[in-house]
Design a protein around this motif. Structure first.
Motif, PDB file in Angstrom:
ATOM      1  N   UNK A 153       0.806  -1.214   0.000  1.00 51.22           N
ATOM      2  CA  UNK A 153       0.000   0.000   0.000  1.00 51.22           C
ATOM      3  C   UNK A 153       0.838   1.263   0.000  1.00 51.22           C
ATOM      4  N   UNK A 154       2.158   1.135   0.005  1.00 56.82           N
ATOM      5  CA  UNK A 154       3.050   2.294  -0.009  1.00 56.82           C
ATOM      6  C   UNK A 154       3.592   2.474  -1.424  1.00 56.82           C
ATOM      7  N   UNK A 155       3.413   3.648  -1.965  1.00 57.41           N
ATOM      8  CA  UNK A 155       3.829   3.888  -3.347  1.00 57.41           C
ATOM      9  C   UNK A 155       4.981   4.889  -3.398  1.00 57.41           C
ATOM     10  N   UNK A 156       6.089   4.470  -3.930  1.00 55.98           N
ATOM     11  CA  UNK A 156       7.161   5.401  -4.253  1.00 55.98           C
ATOM     12  C   UNK A 156       6.954   5.837  -5.690  1.00 55.98           C
ATOM     13  N   UNK A 157       6.448   7.038  -5.874  1.00 58.75           N
ATOM     14  CA  UNK A 157       6.098   7.501  -7.205  1.00 58.75           C
ATOM     15  C   UNK A 157       7.345   7.738  -8.047  1.00 58.75           C
ATOM     16  N   UNK A 158       7.227   7.458  -9.316  1.00 58.00           N
ATOM     17  CA  UNK A 158       8.273   7.752 -10.283  1.00 58.00           C
ATOM     18  C   UNK A 158       7.694   8.752 -11.281  1.00 58.00           C
ATOM     19  N   UNK A 159       8.287   9.940 -11.311  1.00 59.40           N
ATOM     20  CA  UNK A 159       7.812  11.011 -12.180  1.00 59.40           C
ATOM     21  C   UNK A 159       8.788  11.224 -13.324  1.00 59.40           C
ATOM     22  N   UNK A 160       8.313  11.069 -14.558  1.00 57.94           N
ATOM     23  CA  UNK A 160       9.145  11.373 -15.717  1.00 57.94           C
ATOM     24  C   UNK A 160       9.417  12.874 -15.749  1.00 57.94           C
ATOM     25  N   UNK A 161      10.667  13.229 -15.987  1.00 55.43           N
ATOM     26  CA  UNK A 161      11.057  14.637 -15.997  1.00 55.43           C
ATOM     27  C   UNK A 161      11.950  14.915 -17.199  1.00 55.43           C
TER      28      UNK A 161
END
Length: 267
Positions: A153-161
């Motif tokens: 339930x823990x999300x380490x988000x990955x954001x394209x930059x």
């Protein structure tokens, strides 16, 4: 050929031509390779559109006149019922660098009678150096959650930059939501990464045009992803001014969280 399949075919054809050009010219003269790539892809796509969709208007990055009038057919895109929005080579910088695969070919179709606010009814994103085309005719499955998110339930988000000009506020936003920034090249490659689940979201606020995002947004929304301006308003295409300076593409379950963070950091 139906429009979605035609868009895929066009993106694939242009992508093959670009790969052959890369092999022929090599990478010693980046400027020459960029110019030749833009021209060969643009000429191929415009030629096929003139042959197979002669009554449609076109908006292309490489044809300044098409921003108001399709100079090939004399059809004003602002009054046309159908407009092809194309970026023959998205990510010229990456295209000209040996070994990079984060560049794309964009082919999208806008229709006046489309049911969605963005008006995009077909599209394809060619990723030639990745040997794939993502299209609305066979949209990819909705990207799955990571194993970590599904089990804990823990999300380490990955954001394209953007690797060259990310929005100034993005670092602070990433810290706020506990995200990792993943630098990538072209806009098409970044949105494709959201579509395939390699990253969770793409946020851009540094200035773009309609051709930078039309085809990827067509595919992303066909896949079921959230796509909007960073204030949450609808993306709209075939506008009189083709500038479309910001956008958010992400999983639907992340949209409210990221839009709230954008309100805190982008103002």
């Amino acid at each position: 050929m139906i429009d979605g399949a035609f868009a895929r075919w066009l993106a694939d054809r242009a992508g093959q031509a670009l790969m052959e050009l890369r092999a022929e010219l090599g990478f010693a003269d980046a400027g020459a390779l960029k110019s030749a790539g833009d021209k060969i892809s643009h000429d191929l796509i415009r030629s096929e559109l003139a042959k197979w969709r002669p009554g449609d208007a076109v908006l292309s990055e490489e044809d300044e006149g098409s921003r108001l009038v399709d100079t090939a057919s004399g059809v004003s895109r602002l009054t046309a019922d159908r407009v092809w929005i194309i970026d023959p080579l998205d990510g010229t910088r990456e295209f000209s660098e040996e070994g990079r695969s984060d560049w794309a070919v964009h082919v999208a179709l806008w229709a006046r009678n489309a049911p969605s606010p963005h008006g995009l009814v077909a599209g394809a994103v060619g990723l030639p150096a990745q040997h794939r085309v993502l299209g609305t005719d066979y949209p990819p499955a909705y990207p799955p959650m990571t194993v970590e998110a599904a089990t804990s339930g823990v999300r380490t988000l990955r954001l394209a930059a953007s690797r060259s000009r990310p929005p100034a506020f993005l670092t602070g936003l990433a810290e706020d939501v506990g995200a990792q920034l993943v630098p990538m090249g072209s806009a098409g490659a970044k949105i494709a990464a959201v579509v395939t689940g390699d990253v969770d979201a793409y946020i851009h606020a540094g200035g773009q045009y309609e051709w930078d995002s039309a085809a990827p947004i067509a595919v992303a929304t066909a896949t079921g992803l959230h796509a909007s301006r960073i204030d949450g308003s609808a993306l709209r295409y075939n506008e009189a001014d083709p500038r479309l300076p910001d956008l958010l593409v992400c999983r639907k379950d992340l949209a409210s969280r990221l839009l709230a963070a954008l309100q805190r950091h982008s103002g």
